[in-house]
Design a protein around this motif. Structure first.
Motif, PDB file in Angstrom:
ATOM      1  N   GLU A 189       0.801  -1.223   0.000  1.00 14.56           N
ATOM      2  CA  GLU A 189       0.000   0.000   0.000  1.00 14.56           C
ATOM      3  C   GLU A 189       0.837   1.277   0.000  1.00 14.56           C
ATOM      4  O   GLU A 189       0.465   2.266  -0.626  1.00 14.56           O
ATOM      5  CB  GLU A 189      -0.920   0.020   1.227  1.00 14.56           C
ATOM      6  N   GLU A 190       1.954   1.275   0.720  1.00 14.25           N
ATOM      7  CA  GLU A 190       2.738   2.486   0.906  1.00 14.25           C
ATOM      8  C   GLU A 190       4.016   2.457   0.077  1.00 14.25           C
ATOM      9  O   GLU A 190       4.599   1.406  -0.141  1.00 14.25           O
ATOM     10  CB  GLU A 190       3.105   2.649   2.394  1.00 14.25           C
ATOM     11  N   GLU A 191       4.446   3.634  -0.338  1.00 17.62           N
ATOM     12  CA  GLU A 191       5.650   3.747  -1.145  1.00 17.62           C
ATOM     13  C   GLU A 191       6.917   3.565  -0.305  1.00 17.62           C
ATOM     14  O   GLU A 191       7.861   2.912  -0.723  1.00 17.62           O
ATOM     15  CB  GLU A 191       5.682   5.126  -1.815  1.00 17.62           C
ATOM     16  N   LYS A 192       6.927   4.130   0.904  1.00 22.79           N
ATOM     17  CA  LYS A 192       8.118   4.092   1.744  1.00 22.79           C
ATOM     18  C   LYS A 192       7.693   3.886   3.199  1.00 22.79           C
ATOM     19  O   LYS A 192       6.909   4.665   3.724  1.00 22.79           O
ATOM     20  CB  LYS A 192       8.869   5.420   1.595  1.00 22.79           C
ATOM     21  N   ILE A 193       8.225   2.848   3.824  1.00 20.97           N
ATOM     22  CA  ILE A 193       7.896   2.560   5.216  1.00 20.97           C
ATOM     23  C   ILE A 193       9.149   2.800   6.068  1.00 20.97           C
ATOM     24  O   ILE A 193      10.158   2.117   5.910  1.00 20.97           O
ATOM     25  CB  ILE A 193       7.423   1.107   5.391  1.00 20.97           C
ATOM     26  N   ILE A 194       9.063   3.785   6.955  1.00 16.08           N
ATOM     27  CA  ILE A 194      10.171   4.118   7.854  1.00 16.08           C
ATOM     28  C   ILE A 194       9.867   3.518   9.223  1.00 16.08           C
ATOM     29  O   ILE A 194       8.774   3.705   9.757  1.00 16.08           O
ATOM     30  CB  ILE A 194      10.357   5.647   7.973  1.00 16.08           C
ATOM     31  N   LEU A 195      10.849   2.804   9.781  1.00 15.57           N
ATOM     32  CA  LEU A 195      10.683   2.137  11.066  1.00 15.57           C
ATOM     33  C   LEU A 195      11.803   2.535  12.019  1.00 15.57           C
ATOM     34  O   LEU A 195      12.920   2.815  11.587  1.00 15.57           O
ATOM     35  CB  LEU A 195      10.724   0.612  10.875  1.00 15.57           C
ATOM     36  N   ASP A 196      11.497   2.551  13.311  1.00 16.07           N
ATOM     37  CA  ASP A 196      12.529   2.735  14.333  1.00 16.07           C
ATOM     38  C   ASP A 196      13.043   1.359  14.702  1.00 16.07           C
ATOM     39  O   ASP A 196      12.271   0.399  14.818  1.00 16.07           O
ATOM     40  CB  ASP A 196      11.942   3.421  15.573  1.00 16.07           C
ATOM     41  N   GLY A 197      14.359   1.255  14.872  1.00 19.93           N
ATOM     42  CA  GLY A 197      14.948  -0.032  15.199  1.00 19.93           C
ATOM     43  C   GLY A 197      16.101   0.105  16.169  1.00 19.93           C
ATOM     44  O   GLY A 197      16.564   1.209  16.457  1.00 19.93           O
ATOM     45  N   VAL A 198      16.547  -1.043  16.655  1.00 22.15           N
ATOM     46  CA  VAL A 198      17.699  -1.115  17.559  1.00 22.15           C
ATOM     47  C   VAL A 198      18.650  -2.166  17.007  1.00 22.15           C
ATOM     48  O   VAL A 198      18.235  -3.299  16.707  1.00 22.15           O
ATOM     49  CB  VAL A 198      17.257  -1.511  18.990  1.00 22.15           C
ATOM     50  N   VAL A 199      19.915  -1.808  16.881  1.00 21.62           N
ATOM     51  CA  VAL A 199      20.933  -2.745  16.406  1.00 21.62           C
ATOM     52  C   VAL A 199      21.124  -3.809  17.480  1.00 21.62           C
ATOM     53  O   VAL A 199      21.439  -3.489  18.617  1.00 21.62           O
ATOM     54  CB  VAL A 199      22.265  -2.022  16.120  1.00 21.62           C
ATOM     55  N   VAL A 200      20.916  -5.086  17.119  1.00 22.96           N
ATOM     56  CA  VAL A 200      21.062  -6.165  18.094  1.00 22.96           C
ATOM     57  C   VAL A 200      22.337  -6.970  17.885  1.00 22.96           C
ATOM     58  O   VAL A 200      22.816  -7.612  18.814  1.00 22.96           O
ATOM     59  CB  VAL A 200      19.838  -7.115  18.110  1.00 22.96           C
ATOM     60  N   GLN A 201      22.896  -6.934  16.655  1.00 23.54           N
ATOM     61  CA  GLN A 201      24.127  -7.669  16.407  1.00 23.54           C
ATOM     62  C   GLN A 201      24.797  -7.148  15.153  1.00 23.54           C
ATOM     63  O   GLN A 201      24.133  -6.859  14.156  1.00 23.54           O
ATOM     64  CB  GLN A 201      23.820  -9.162  16.254  1.00 23.54           C
ATOM     65  N   LEU A 202      26.136  -7.021  15.196  1.00 20.47           N
ATOM     66  CA  LEU A 202      26.908  -6.661  14.018  1.00 20.47           C
ATOM     67  C   LEU A 202      27.399  -7.946  13.371  1.00 20.47           C
ATOM     68  O   LEU A 202      27.912  -8.831  14.053  1.00 20.47           O
ATOM     69  CB  LEU A 202      28.090  -5.775  14.384  1.00 20.47           C
ATOM     70  N   LYS A 203      27.225  -8.063  12.072  1.00 22.80           N
ATOM     71  CA  LYS A 203      27.666  -9.235  11.311  1.00 22.80           C
ATOM     72  C   LYS A 203      28.746  -8.781  10.338  1.00 22.80           C
ATOM     73  O   LYS A 203      28.514  -8.679   9.133  1.00 22.80           O
ATOM     74  CB  LYS A 203      26.485  -9.851  10.549  1.00 22.80           C
ATOM     75  N   GLU A 204      29.921  -8.452  10.913  1.00 25.27           N
ATOM     76  CA  GLU A 204      31.004  -7.931  10.084  1.00 25.27           C
ATOM     77  C   GLU A 204      31.509  -9.003   9.135  1.00 25.27           C
ATOM     78  O   GLU A 204      31.593 -10.154   9.524  1.00 25.27           O
ATOM     79  CB  GLU A 204      32.137  -7.431  10.978  1.00 25.27           C
ATOM     80  N   PRO A 205      31.840  -8.684   7.913  1.00 23.86           N
ATOM     81  CA  PRO A 205      31.794  -7.369   7.276  1.00 23.86           C
ATOM     82  C   PRO A 205      30.500  -7.112   6.514  1.00 23.86           C
ATOM     83  O   PRO A 205      30.413  -6.167   5.751  1.00 23.86           O
ATOM     84  CB  PRO A 205      32.972  -7.443   6.300  1.00 23.86           C
ATOM     85  N   PHE A 206      29.477  -7.953   6.721  1.00 17.73           N
ATOM     86  CA  PHE A 206      28.293  -7.925   5.866  1.00 17.73           C
ATOM     87  C   PHE A 206      27.252  -6.886   6.233  1.00 17.73           C
ATOM     88  O   PHE A 206      26.591  -6.332   5.372  1.00 17.73           O
ATOM     89  CB  PHE A 206      27.645  -9.306   5.850  1.00 17.73           C
ATOM     90  N   GLY A 207      27.037  -6.640   7.524  1.00 14.09           N
ATOM     91  CA  GLY A 207      25.984  -5.713   7.910  1.00 14.09           C
ATOM     92  C   GLY A 207      25.603  -5.865   9.369  1.00 14.09           C
ATOM     93  O   GLY A 207      26.436  -6.206  10.207  1.00 14.09           O
ATOM     94  N   ALA A 208      24.320  -5.649   9.659  1.00 14.49           N
ATOM     95  CA  ALA A 208      23.857  -5.691  11.045  1.00 14.49           C
ATOM     96  C   ALA A 208      22.443  -6.254  11.107  1.00 14.49           C
ATOM     97  O   ALA A 208      21.662  -6.122  10.167  1.00 14.49           O
ATOM     98  CB  ALA A 208      23.873  -4.286  11.645  1.00 14.49           C
ATOM     99  N   LEU A 209      22.134  -6.879  12.252  1.00 15.87           N
ATOM    100  CA  LEU A 209      20.777  -7.328  12.528  1.00 15.87           C
ATOM    101  C   LEU A 209      20.107  -6.250  13.366  1.00 15.87           C
ATOM    102  O   LEU A 209      20.681  -5.765  14.335  1.00 15.87           O
ATOM    103  CB  LEU A 209      20.795  -8.652  13.279  1.00 15.87           C
ATOM    104  N   VAL A 210      18.893  -5.880  12.972  1.00 14.65           N
ATOM    105  CA  VAL A 210      18.175  -4.776  13.603  1.00 14.65           C
ATOM    106  C   VAL A 210      16.782  -5.241  14.016  1.00 14.65           C
ATOM    107  O   VAL A 210      16.044  -5.807  13.202  1.00 14.65           O
ATOM    108  CB  VAL A 210      18.061  -3.578  12.633  1.00 14.65           C
ATOM    109  N   ASP A 211      16.434  -4.998  15.272  1.00 20.69           N
ATOM    110  CA  ASP A 211      15.094  -5.299  15.773  1.00 20.69           C
ATOM    111  C   ASP A 211      14.200  -4.112  15.451  1.00 20.69           C
ATOM    112  O   ASP A 211      14.443  -2.994  15.900  1.00 20.69           O
ATOM    113  CB  ASP A 211      15.139  -5.536  17.284  1.00 20.69           C
ATOM    114  N   VAL A 212      13.173  -4.362  14.650  1.00 23.16           N
ATOM    115  CA  VAL A 212      12.236  -3.304  14.264  1.00 23.16           C
ATOM    116  C   VAL A 212      10.859  -3.574  14.867  1.00 23.16           C
ATOM    117  O   VAL A 212       9.860  -3.625  14.170  1.00 23.16           O
ATOM    118  CB  VAL A 212      12.160  -3.122  12.729  1.00 23.16           C
TER     119      VAL A 212
END
Length: 178
Positions: free
Chosen positions: A50-73
């Protein structure tokens, strides 16, 4: 997987009863969490349609270096790829994010996962902000001189950052007259 289950002693949680008989009861917190997460994911999928852009607040729960991060939304863990952290160059995710950090992310996609696991939720930090390349013509002109910072070297030249998210290639043949 919980490395130190002793941290749960004395705390109260909701559980799903899987089985019980006269002498035993089997409960699961993980199944209940999975059901809640799937409900949240379904709602996110509907919003994506339905929506073009969904913005969410999140908290970084784990860094997966060098690929990225896991975020709780909000009850669902999504993946923030290192290429989606910012418009500028990001070699090391730990230089930009830390565990426990609150961030705003844009929901990119919800995809079915392999092997019967929960759906994959893809996130982006850089999509929250406007793309600096859309307004570059307002700040820079061809033929003018500007200062920049060398952010990366390669065999063929160097990458120069003019502003956050705006990088250009300085070819080896253009570095010096001599």
């Amino acid at each position: 997987y919980v490395e130190h289950p002793g941290v749960f002693v004395g705390k109260q949680f909701d559980f799903l009863i899987q089985d019980f008989s006269q002498s035993k009861i089997v409960v699961s917190r993980a199944l209940l969490q999975k059901e809640k997460a799937l409900t949240i994911i379904k709602k996110l999928e509907e919003r994506l349609e339905e929506e073009e852009k969904i913005i969410l607040d999140g908290v970084v729960v784990q860094l997966k270096e060098p690929f990225g991060a896991l975020v709780d939304v909000g009850g669902v863990i999504g993946f923030l790829h290192v290429s989606q952290v910012r418009y500028g160059h990001c070699d090391n995710i730990a230089d930009v994010l830390s565990v426990g950090q609150k961030i705003r992310v844009c929901l990119l996609a919800v995809e079915e996962s392999r092997k019967g696991l929960a759906p994959r939720v893809s996130l982006s930090m850089k999509s929250v902000d406007p793309d600096p390349w859309h307004t570059i013509h307002e700040s820079y002109e061809v033929g003018e001189s500007y200062q920049g910072k060398v952010v990366k070297y390669a065999k063929f030249g160097a990458f120069i950052e003019l502003a956050e998210g705006v990088e250009g290639l300085l070819h080896l043949s253009e570095m010096s007259w001599t």
